[in-house]
Design an enzyme around this catalytic site. Structure first.
Site, short mmCIF file in Angstrom:
data_model
loop_
_atom_site.label_atom_id
_atom_site.label_comp_id
_atom_site.label_asym_id
_atom_site.label_seq_id
_atom_site.Cartn_x
_atom_site.Cartn_y
_atom_site.Cartn_z
N TYR A 124 0.88 -1.23 -0.02
CA TYR A 124 0.01 0.10 0.01
C TYR A 124 1.03 1.21 0.10
CZ TYR A 124 -4.18 -2.57 0.79
OH TYR A 124 -5.38 -3.66 0.61
N LYS A 172 3.92 -14.13 6.17
CA LYS A 172 4.26 -15.03 5.25
C LYS A 172 5.63 -15.36 4.93
CE LYS A 172 2.57 -17.82 1.97
NZ LYS A 172 1.82 -18.92 2.17
N ASP A 205 -2.19 -17.72 5.21
CA ASP A 205 -3.35 -18.49 4.75
C ASP A 205 -3.79 -19.55 5.93
OD1 ASP A 205 -0.36 -19.24 4.42
OD2 ASP A 205 -0.88 -21.04 3.05
N ASP A 229 -5.60 -5.93 5.84
CA ASP A 229 -6.72 -5.58 5.07
C ASP A 229 -7.51 -6.76 4.65
OD1 ASP A 229 -8.53 -3.99 3.52
OD2 ASP A 229 -7.21 -3.60 1.93
#
Length: 339
Positions: A124, A172, A205, A229
């Site tokens: 972002y 991640k 995930d 988000d």
């Protein structure tokens, strides 16, 4: 004393839900000196700038803003005004609570989660390049040590203030070795300063899966911008949707409280929008200002009103208008303040 605050009604249903929320906030007895300003599509159509200088100047002065939803063009047009405001005022911490209300018909009961999202870095940051010759688009997910440290420390400190017992860091790092790896390693470093809060981590995930299987197993979550988000919207879905969850954007000396749902232009002006998300954002603003009793009165009032299905708006099966819902919550707020 009166708190000076910039009031941005927003686009579409924004003015309606903001009016209802202001009514509820003022029912607490806490006094605000509102400076009404414009932003979003309406401001763009009126003056060619979706974030007018007057609005920026107002927030610069008050260091506090309360805003409705803003319309952002998809794919083309101006960049998100919400992102511009967060970056301009360095509002690095986004807080998204998700608490079950009665009669929202969500898939779970008893959900009480708090998500802390890094708000200015990652994808972002808007660092993008396009190679026209080869038709290649690049986006850079920029992370800094300072940015990681401050959001993680903020999450620990805020969780501690709220009496939370556990903080889960979501990343991640198995694939994004540098950005994700740095975020995770800094989290482990800072965790040692907060022995009263249990710390663990999850790959994003896996976290998404765990949240939709047994969200009650989690407490507070801290993560990076894009993951935050996505997960914050997923969490809202656990308790009834974006229409019933609030949001805060916090910086070192400035804060903006806003609805994160859309501007819903298709129902604007019909008086049927649900103002709960903005009311809950107002509750967060009161808490931020140290008006804990007032914030608790708003929280309890919402639970009271949601316990009576006839007082709910149409999206939840009731018949109340936006204004009538706001009146009902304001009435219960006054009762709690007087008790």
């Amino acid at each position: 004393m009166a708190y000076s605050a910039t009031l941005i009604p927003g686009d579409g249903i924004g003015p309606e839900v903001i009016d209802a929320a202001v009514k509820v906030i003022e029912a607490t007895g806490v006094v605000f000196d509102w400076d009404r300003q414009e932003a979003g599509m309406g401001a763009f159509e009126d003056g060619g700038d979706p974030l007018p200088q007057a609005t920026i100047d107002s927030i610069d002065r008050t260091r506090l803003a309360f805003k409705g939803p803003l319309t952002t063009p998809v794919g083309t047009g101006f960049r998100s005004i919400n992102v511009r405001i967060r970056q301009h005022f360095d509002l690095y911490a986004n807080i998204r609570p998700c608490e079950t209300l009665p009669n929202t018909h969500g898939p779970f009961e008893g959900v009480d989660l708090m998500l802390y999202r890094e708000n200015t870095e990652g994808l972002y940051a808007g660092i993008e390049y396009f190679d026209k010759k080869n038709q290649i688009a690049d986006s850079i997910a920029r992370a800094t040590r300072g940015g990681c440290e401050r959001i993680i420390r903020f999450a620990f400190e805020d969780a501690q203030r709220r009496g939370r017992k556990r903080l889960t860091l979501v990343h991640k790092a198995n694939i994004l070795k540098e950005t994700g790896g740095m975020f995770l390693s800094i989290g482990k470093e800072i965790a040692s300063d907060f022995p009263d809060i249990a710390f663990d981590d999850r790959i994003v995930d896996n976290m998404a899966m765990q949240l939709v299987i047994h969200p009650q197993d989690f407490d507070s979550i801290v993560t990076t911008n894009l993951f935050g988000d996505i997960l914050s919207d997923l969490m809202s879905g656990l308790v009834g949707g974006l229409g019933v969850t609030g949001s805060a954007n916090i910086g070192a000396d400035c804060a903006v409280f806003e609805a994160v749902h859309g501007s819903a232009p298709d129902i604007a002006g019909q008086g049927i929008a649900n103002p709960t998300a903005v009311i809950r954002s107002g509750e967060m603003m009161l808490k931020h200002l140290g008006e804990d009793a007032a914030a608790e009165a708003v929280r309890l009032a919402l639970h009271d009103v949601y316990s009576d299905p006839s007082k709910l708006t149409g999206d939840l099966g009731g018949t109340a208008t936006t204004a009538a819902f706001g009146d009902a919550v304001a009435e219960r707020v006054r009762a709690h303040v007087a008790a």
